[in-house]
Design a protein around this motif. Sequence first.
Motif, mmCIF file in Angstrom:
data_model
loop_
_atom_site.group_PDB
_atom_site.id
_atom_site.type_symbol
_atom_site.label_atom_id
_atom_site.label_comp_id
_atom_site.label_asym_id
_atom_site.label_seq_id
_atom_site.Cartn_x
_atom_site.Cartn_y
_atom_site.Cartn_z
ATOM 1 N N ALA A 188 0.841 -1.201 0.000
ATOM 2 C CA ALA A 188 0.000 0.000 0.000
ATOM 3 C C ALA A 188 0.873 1.247 0.000
ATOM 4 C CB ALA A 188 -0.921 0.005 1.218
ATOM 5 N N ARG A 189 1.912 1.239 0.828
ATOM 6 C CA ARG A 189 2.828 2.375 0.870
ATOM 7 C C ARG A 189 3.509 2.549 -0.486
ATOM 8 N NH1 ARG A 189 6.119 5.039 5.044
ATOM 9 N NH2 ARG A 189 7.900 6.012 4.011
ATOM 10 N N ALA A 190 4.005 1.454 -1.047
ATOM 11 C CA ALA A 190 4.690 1.521 -2.340
ATOM 12 C C ALA A 190 3.777 2.096 -3.411
ATOM 13 C CB ALA A 190 5.182 0.130 -2.747
ATOM 14 N N PHE A 191 2.514 1.661 -3.421
ATOM 15 C CA PHE A 191 1.576 2.127 -4.446
ATOM 16 C C PHE A 191 1.308 3.621 -4.326
ATOM 17 C CE2 PHE A 191 -2.785 3.235 -5.640
ATOM 18 C CZ PHE A 191 -2.757 2.929 -6.987
ATOM 19 N N TYR A 192 0.932 4.087 -3.145
ATOM 20 C CA TYR A 192 0.539 5.488 -3.011
ATOM 21 C C TYR A 192 1.722 6.442 -3.163
ATOM 22 C CZ TYR A 192 -4.191 4.125 -1.848
ATOM 23 O OH TYR A 192 -5.467 3.618 -1.915
ATOM 24 N N ILE A 193 2.894 6.039 -2.684
ATOM 25 C CA ILE A 193 4.088 6.858 -2.902
ATOM 26 C C ILE A 193 4.392 6.926 -4.397
ATOM 27 C CG2 ILE A 193 6.582 7.015 -2.553
ATOM 28 C CD1 ILE A 193 5.116 7.779 -0.044
ATOM 29 N N ALA A 194 4.378 5.772 -5.069
ATOM 30 C CA ALA A 194 4.650 5.731 -6.511
ATOM 31 C C ALA A 194 3.620 6.541 -7.291
ATOM 32 C CB ALA A 194 4.657 4.274 -6.994
ATOM 33 N N LYS A 195 2.356 6.382 -6.945
ATOM 34 C CA LYS A 195 1.270 7.083 -7.652
ATOM 35 C C LYS A 195 1.435 8.595 -7.559
ATOM 36 C CE LYS A 195 -3.772 7.661 -7.590
ATOM 37 N NZ LYS A 195 -5.036 7.265 -6.918
ATOM 38 N N ASN A 196 1.744 9.081 -6.380
ATOM 39 C CA ASN A 196 1.871 10.529 -6.206
ATOM 40 C C ASN A 196 3.178 11.063 -6.791
ATOM 41 O OD1 ASN A 196 -0.532 11.635 -4.650
ATOM 42 N ND2 ASN A 196 -0.007 9.876 -3.376
ATOM 43 N N ALA A 227 4.561 9.850 -9.418
ATOM 44 C CA ALA A 227 4.404 9.765 -10.877
ATOM 45 C C ALA A 227 3.726 10.991 -11.478
ATOM 46 C CB ALA A 227 3.623 8.501 -11.242
ATOM 47 N N LYS A 228 3.154 11.826 -10.648
ATOM 48 C CA LYS A 228 2.533 13.054 -11.157
ATOM 49 C C LYS A 228 3.585 14.037 -11.667
ATOM 50 C CE LYS A 228 -1.447 12.635 -8.054
ATOM 51 N NZ LYS A 228 -2.142 13.189 -6.853
ATOM 52 N N ASN A 229 4.802 13.944 -11.123
ATOM 53 C CA ASN A 229 5.860 14.887 -11.507
ATOM 54 C C ASN A 229 7.156 14.215 -11.958
ATOM 55 O OD1 ASN A 229 4.391 17.350 -10.729
ATOM 56 N ND2 ASN A 229 4.626 16.578 -8.637
ATOM 57 N N HIS A 230 7.224 12.873 -11.859
ATOM 58 C CA HIS A 230 8.463 12.175 -12.174
ATOM 59 C C HIS A 230 8.162 10.887 -12.940
ATOM 60 C CE1 HIS A 230 10.428 14.863 -9.279
ATOM 61 N NE2 HIS A 230 9.438 14.597 -8.454
ATOM 62 N N ASN A 231 9.207 10.308 -13.541
ATOM 63 C CA ASN A 231 9.066 8.997 -14.173
ATOM 64 C C ASN A 231 9.313 7.920 -13.118
ATOM 65 O OD1 ASN A 231 8.731 10.104 -16.832
ATOM 66 N ND2 ASN A 231 10.945 10.454 -16.914
ATOM 67 N N VAL A 232 8.330 7.085 -12.898
ATOM 68 C CA VAL A 232 8.420 6.079 -11.838
ATOM 69 C C VAL A 232 8.319 4.669 -12.417
ATOM 70 C CG1 VAL A 232 7.397 5.201 -9.705
ATOM 71 C CG2 VAL A 232 7.435 7.668 -10.140
ATOM 72 N N TYR A 233 9.312 3.850 -12.072
ATOM 73 C CA TYR A 233 9.327 2.437 -12.442
ATOM 74 C C TYR A 233 9.188 1.607 -11.167
ATOM 75 C CZ TYR A 233 11.463 4.272 -16.730
ATOM 76 O OH TYR A 233 11.725 4.978 -17.881
ATOM 77 N N VAL A 234 8.423 0.548 -11.245
ATOM 78 C CA VAL A 234 8.282 -0.379 -10.116
ATOM 79 C C VAL A 234 8.636 -1.781 -10.594
ATOM 80 C CG1 VAL A 234 6.687 -1.502 -8.515
ATOM 81 C CG2 VAL A 234 6.536 0.965 -8.885
ATOM 82 N N CYS A 277 -1.757 4.664 -13.550
ATOM 83 C CA CYS A 277 -1.483 5.806 -12.669
ATOM 84 C C CYS A 277 -0.143 6.467 -13.006
ATOM 85 C CB CYS A 277 -1.497 5.381 -11.205
ATOM 86 S SG CYS A 277 -3.040 4.674 -10.629
ATOM 87 N N GLY A 278 0.311 6.327 -14.265
ATOM 88 C CA GLY A 278 1.579 6.914 -14.658
ATOM 89 C C GLY A 278 2.790 6.109 -14.231
ATOM 90 N N ILE A 279 2.571 4.904 -13.674
ATOM 91 C CA ILE A 279 3.652 4.051 -13.158
ATOM 92 C C ILE A 279 3.935 2.935 -14.152
ATOM 93 C CG2 ILE A 279 4.410 2.633 -11.213
ATOM 94 C CD1 ILE A 279 1.993 3.904 -9.640
ATOM 95 N N SER A 280 5.211 2.730 -14.465
ATOM 96 C CA SER A 280 5.612 1.583 -15.291
ATOM 97 C C SER A 280 5.929 0.406 -14.373
ATOM 98 C CB SER A 280 6.842 1.940 -16.132
ATOM 99 O OG SER A 280 6.548 2.979 -17.039
#
Length: 380
Positions: A24-32, A34-41, A56-59
């Motif tokens: 849950a922490r990983a998802f919400y941190i990544a989601k937010n 990703a609004k301003n950065h490129n995020v890979y998981v 949600c903009g997350i790869s």
Amino acid sequence: MNILIITEYFPSSEECNVKGGVEARAFYIAKNLAKNHNVYVITSWEEGLSQKDEFCGISVIRCGKQRKYSQGGSFIERLSFMNEAVKTGKKLDVDIVEGYNFITYPVAYNISKKLNIPRVATYHDVWLGGEWIKNLGFFGIFGEILERYILSKKWDKFIAVSKYTKEKLIKAGVKEKNIGVVYNGVNLEEYQKIKVPKEKNTLCYVGRLVKYKKVDDLIKSINIIKTDFPDVKLKIIGTGPEKENLGKMIKSLHLENNIEFLGFVEKHEDVLKHVKSSTIFSLPSIVEGFGMVTIESVASETPYVNSAIPPTVEITENGKGGLLFEPENVDELSLKIKMLLEDKDLYFKKQKECLELSKKYDWKKLTHDVENIYLDILGD
């Protein structure tokens, strides 16, 4: 920034159907982020899911042997994931990498060395000094060895989920300047959308069924409370190795009509509905790094009765939104539950405190704190 997050599990869609606090922490941190950065998981490959996804903009990249969700065992599958995750991560063009749990710390470390980029570890709890064996038995010795190995490595930053965890990291030899604190949080908008009525005299527990969670104490307290509240109900959400023993205890105390095992509830929204519809939430655990479900109960306006262990005292600011009891003191646990069931003024007061306290744990604010740590490390 190009950010890489390594987490053993990750939701399969923007609906965030999670099974634990780490993902849950990983998802919400990544989601937010990703609004301003490129995020890979990079995460493990769960059965029924594709290897690559984007939402949600997350790869999202899933790797290793296909596997079912499991919090323990699965050694071959976990080793496969770790090996493939390192290979995958080394091919990405990223500026910083973060590991979210013990399985992913070595992965993040090896990727960072290959790419020559900063490495971060989100740290939930420290179990050195005998806690691994105390909490997991003989096999805990392997956890002790792994944790000592992880902490012996050079990290650019540890992000502790509580001040309590930060202090334990310092005792374990980590320099204070290398530790930041960012609490776990909740998506407040999600909780506000859920509309369910309160069920009279109903308690709820959410978590793994393991010894240190002390669900047996909660069952014993129901046996005491039943004298004054014959209709009291307890919903137990979660699975684990203690289920059989807990079931036997319920039968021996003739509490079959008062206690219900709901097992694993797949949709996170359904878990929140159970928490929100309950009169009281209770987490009698004696071991927590943070206690995510406590904040979820607060955000649900469901007052809690929890054991007064240091992280819980910290995140609730010494009992805002609920009542605390001495760990493993079943009589006090029962007394505090009855206080909330009997005293309506106290109950409504605690509900108001829940609303105020929950604002502190909004994921949007907490993600900004993580972003600032990244920027500080990168010198931007």
